[in-house]
Design an enzyme around this catalytic site. Structure first.
Site, mmCIF file in Angstrom:
data_model
loop_
_atom_site.group_PDB
_atom_site.id
_atom_site.type_symbol
_atom_site.label_atom_id
_atom_site.label_comp_id
_atom_site.label_asym_id
_atom_site.label_seq_id
_atom_site.Cartn_x
_atom_site.Cartn_y
_atom_site.Cartn_z
ATOM 1 N N ASP A 238 -5.315 -5.935 -8.209
ATOM 2 C CA ASP A 238 -5.518 -4.569 -7.731
ATOM 3 C C ASP A 238 -7.030 -4.401 -7.535
ATOM 4 O O ASP A 238 -7.826 -5.250 -7.946
ATOM 5 C CB ASP A 238 -4.941 -3.526 -8.698
ATOM 6 C CG ASP A 238 -4.694 -2.187 -7.979
ATOM 7 O OD1 ASP A 238 -5.306 -1.951 -6.912
ATOM 8 O OD2 ASP A 238 -3.895 -1.369 -8.485
HETATM 9 C C1 BGC Z 1 -4.245 1.021 -5.842
HETATM 10 C C2 BGC Z 1 -3.429 0.065 -5.015
HETATM 11 C C3 BGC Z 1 -3.986 0.022 -3.617
HETATM 12 C C4 BGC Z 1 -5.433 -0.390 -3.693
HETATM 13 C C5 BGC Z 1 -6.100 -0.511 -2.349
HETATM 14 C C6 BGC Z 1 -5.716 0.723 -5.765
HETATM 15 O O1 BGC Z 1 -6.477 1.732 -6.366
HETATM 16 O O2 BGC Z 1 -3.810 0.981 -7.183
HETATM 17 O O3 BGC Z 1 -2.078 0.461 -4.993
HETATM 18 O O4 BGC Z 1 -3.229 -0.855 -2.836
HETATM 19 O O5 BGC Z 1 -6.145 0.583 -4.442
HETATM 20 O O6 BGC Z 1 -6.330 0.717 -1.792
#
Ligand code: BGC
Length: 807
Positions: A238
């Protein structure tokens, strides 16, 4: 770096990938394992991996997310995934996936950061709208179908967030302490199904699971994902969730997102210093390239990028929004609106004017367009009808009255009065209030762009900053209903008690590099009372009322309460007292409490219904379409009666540790195990017609059984029902088991009088429990109760089956 032991690896790979691996330099390999800056070539995607043009390896663009590609360009904004789950329809999940996969390819993307499949564990979860359900079977079925839909378009899907990312509160540091049986039976089935469906990539979560960060959790990323489930794709972190070089790579993380803080120069150094064998770099590169090869990205065999099809996207969005609608209550057939009730209407509420397209955070998509619900209702009601509108409960505030300010000033510096770049505007004065009251101050300000710097105005009351510095991350979280004003400004509000008398007020607004739009608004008891009075007048003078109620949620924070915000409960009570023919249309992410439920005529749950929500809502209200959705999560009767109530260890956690004390009794399983009556049970949803169930039969087949029954439409309108099959526990398994667990379901549409014979198979997995003692599934053979019905608490047919031990 800790002393890590890297066992030898089998480095075989498909020919094309193996040939590339031979030719890639260490730097080039490492560049494929982390995100970087697209260098002015950004389409607004969340992640970008530089390719290796010398060897024909293209760059990868990775875009959020669960309701469509989140870019600087417009895209189809689909309904929230929790709404998709309410359809109980894998077919619709596949077409949902098809739309977002197509959009992603058309808009220059290769990887979609979707779907999210974490189980809904707590009603307060800030991302409950972005995921599916509290039931693992429903999650697994829908994720399978959605991934099929996405990947059939040539877009790589990413299932996220492995694992136990079930809350937003302290999500980057919290440790989910969850026993093996619970993890296997509750949060993991969706991920397992995604792997079985051939998902190209997996995103590891921010949080830790049982003491190890997900991004360096070998039990999850290698033992489970690779060795047991046979996953052949790549695992990305993530965003900013990577914590190390060696431990992460060894555990099975292949790609760091969105930068190369660990998997860049540090990884190279670790390889050159001999701390990390290059084979491990090769393993990760091989996984990335293998997926790219599978999607035709290495040899140019990927189909050329299609054009967007906004019309088809809108059509699918509307169909899904309609299918997702859950009719929670319908007293004496209040819906659909007919006769006078359809011709003399008062529409009330913020989300009746401003369409609630989607929730806040990384899943926010800029929609092609979105109609205001009151306009859609006016359009459908026709020219002869009277449709009035009242706001009812304000959120964005009213101008601060001149008379209260000394010196007088306008706190609206927007449009032509906006601050020019580097300009500044300050106010020093007094705010005088006549009586003790609660004041809500609402600041509106514009930011340069979603990722750009925000020039936050400073506002101090009696010397105290009303809006202290906002955390950086919040700046990403546009979307939702209330994060942005209808004219596109960022907004925040705060409510403070204010004693009668004079208070010092100062404002310090600076234009910064881009200039600044700025407003300071307010709400008081008097403004609230006058808004309510206007709504009550509108309700009295109309035959029926459609009151839009909303609950806003966003990634990054959980809800503090299940009560509707912004005095909406008081509004609904006042309006329902003025006009009992009040229909509440609910735009919520998760469950809400409803102290006014018995006083309103109907409640139609529309969730966050995407860009066609207004049209879908109007079609349902007037009966052009019939609601047939069912709740994918339980609504508790109050805030003290749900699985994680009253125990901070269980939620939101203590000292960054949250213990899944309810075990396998997540969602409706907990209500059944503890005999607690919910407000609305899992699987609940009414129709404009009635259904009768009959002729239950069960037949052992293989290691499971077939269940057959009939469903008859006994009413006078066409309608849709989701017939649900639940199984009881197996006596021979000495393990925690659900009183009843969803084992199969079927969505069906029936004409008046039509009968359908339904035959469903309940397979081995639905009859098994995970044994932590033997680390495997134990089959629950022997006699099992079987119940069939219209919700988990409206079971119409009861029987049993003897589940065979051997085929
Ligand atoms: C989120 C993800 C997301 C990523 C990219 C993160 O903060 O938890 O679900 O895909 O950001 O934007």
């Amino acid at each position: 770096m800790p002393d890590l032991s890297f066992p030898p690896l089998d480095v075989s790979a498909p020919d094309r990938v193996a040939a590339l691996l031979d030719r890639l330099t260490l730097d080039e390999k490492i560049s494929l394992l982390h995100g970087d800056d697209p260098e002015g070539d950004s389409l607004g995607e969340a992640g970008h991996v530089r390719g290796v043009p010398r060897l024909g390896i293209p760059a990868l663009r990775l875009a959020d997310g669960p309701v469509g590609p989140r870019l600087t360009a417009r895209a189809t904004a689909l309904p929230a995934p929790v709404a998709l789950a309410a359809t109980f329809s894998p077919e619709l999940a596949e077409s949902f996936g098809g739309v977002i996969g197509h959009e992603a390819r058309a808009l220059g993307q290769d990887v979609l950061l979707s779907p999210m499949v974490n189980q809904i564990r707590t009603p307060y979860g800030g991302r409950n709208f972005e995921t599916f359900s509290e039931d693992p079977l429903l999650c697994a079925d829908l994720v399978t179908a959605e991934i099929r839909g996405i990947q059939a378009q040539g877009t790589i899907a990413t299932v996220k967030h492995l694992a136990a990312n079930n809350q937003e509160h302290r999500r980057t540091s919290v440790d989910a302490t969850v026993d093996e049986q619970t993890l296997r039976e509750m949060d993991l089935p969706g991920f397992e199904a995604a792997v079985r469906a051939g998902v190209g990539s997996v995103m590891a979560a921010y949080n830790s699971v049982n003491g190890a960060f997900s991004c360096e959790n070998a039990d999850l990323l290698t033992t489970l994902l690779r060795d047991e489930w046979g996953f052949t794709g790549f695992v990305m972190s993530d965003w900013w969730a990577t914590h190390s070089v060696g431990p992460s790579l060894l555990a099975g993380l292949d790609m760091e997102m969105p930068t190369g803080e660990y998997f860049g120069i540090r990884l190279k150094k670790a390889v050159l210093d001999g701390d990390v064998p290059e084979d491990y770099v090769d393993r990760a590169v091989r996984r990335v390239l293998t997926v790219m090869d599978r999607f035709g990205l290495l040899d140019g065999s990927a189909p050329s990028r299609p054009a967007r099809d906004a019309t088809a996207g809108a059509r699918a969005t509307q169909e899904i929004a309609i299918a997702a609608a859950v009719l929670l209550r319908n007293d004496r057939g209040a819906l659909p609106l007919t006769g006078h009730g359809a011709r003399s209407l008062a529409v009330i509420g913020l989300s009746g004017a401003v369409p609630f397209v989607s929730g806040g955070g990384s899943s926010h998509v800029i929609p092609d367009s979105a109609t205001s619900p009151v306009d859609a209702i006016r359009h459908r009601a026709g020219e002869d009808a009277s449709v009035t509108y009242a706001l009812g409960a304000d959120y964005f505030g009213k101008p601060v009255p001149d008379a209260a300010l000394s010196p007088a000033a306008s706190f609206d510096r927007t449009g032509p009065d906006a601050l020019a770049p580097d300009d500044s505007w300050t106010y020093e004065g007094t705010l005088t209030v006549d009586e003790d009251d609660e004041w809500t101050f609402v600041v509106h300000w514009s930011q340069r762009d979603e990722f750009g710097p925000v020039t936050r105005p400073g506002i101090a009351l009696d010397g105290t900053d009303l809006f202290p510095e906002l955390p950086d991350l919040e700046e990403l979280f546009a979307g939702g209903l209330t994060g942005t004003t209808p004219d596109g400004l960022r907004t925040r509000s705060i409510t403070v008690p204010l004693a009668a008398g004079a208070h010092s007020l100062s404002v310090d607004a600076r234009g910064g590099a881009d200039g600044l739009n700025f407003r300071l608004q307010h709400l008081t008891s008097a403004t609230r009372a006058s808004d309510t009075a206007e709504a009550v007048r509108a309700a009295r003078s109309a035959d029926s009322v459609v009151l839009f109620a909303w609950q806003d949620t966003t990634e990054g924070e959980d809800l503090g309460t299940l009560a509707l915000p912004a005095a909406q409960n008081e509004l609904i009570a006042a309006v329902a007292a003025a006009n009992p023919r009040t229909v509440v249309v609910l735009n919520s992410s998760t469950c809400v409490t409803m102290p006014w439920l018995d006083d309103v005529a109907a409640v139609l749950q529309m969730w966050y219904s995407g860009q066609q929500g207004a049209e879908a809502t109007a079609a349902l209200l007037f009966g052009d379409e019939a609601p047939g959705g069912k709740l994918p999560l339980t609504f508790p009767a109050d805030e003290n009666s749900h699985p994680v109530a009253g125990d901070p260890d269980s939620y939101p956690g203590v000292d960054d540790k949250v213990t899944y004390k309810e075990g396998i009794h997540v969602g409706y399983r907990w209500y059944d195990a503890h005999d607690v009556t919910p407000l609305f049970p899992f699987g609940h949803g009414l129709s404009y017609t009635e259904f009768a169930y009959g002729d239950l039969r069960t037949t052992p087949v293989g290691l499971g059984f077939d269940v057959s029954f009939t469903v008859r439409n006994t009413g006078s309108r066409r309608g849709t029902e989701v017939a649900q099959v639940y199984v009881g526990p197996a006596e021979r398994l000495e393990l925690p088991q659900a009183v009843r667990a969803l084992a199969a379901y079927q969505r069906l549409s029936l004409e008046p009088g039509e009968v359908q014979q339904v035959v469903l198979h309940v397979g081995r997995r639905q009859l098994s429990s995970w044994s932590a003692a033997t680390h495997r599934w134990l089959h629950g053979s022997g006699e099992r109760d079987v119940a069939v019905g219209s919700s988990s608490r409206d079971l119409r047919l009861h029987g049993s089956v003897v589940v065979p031990e051997h085929e």
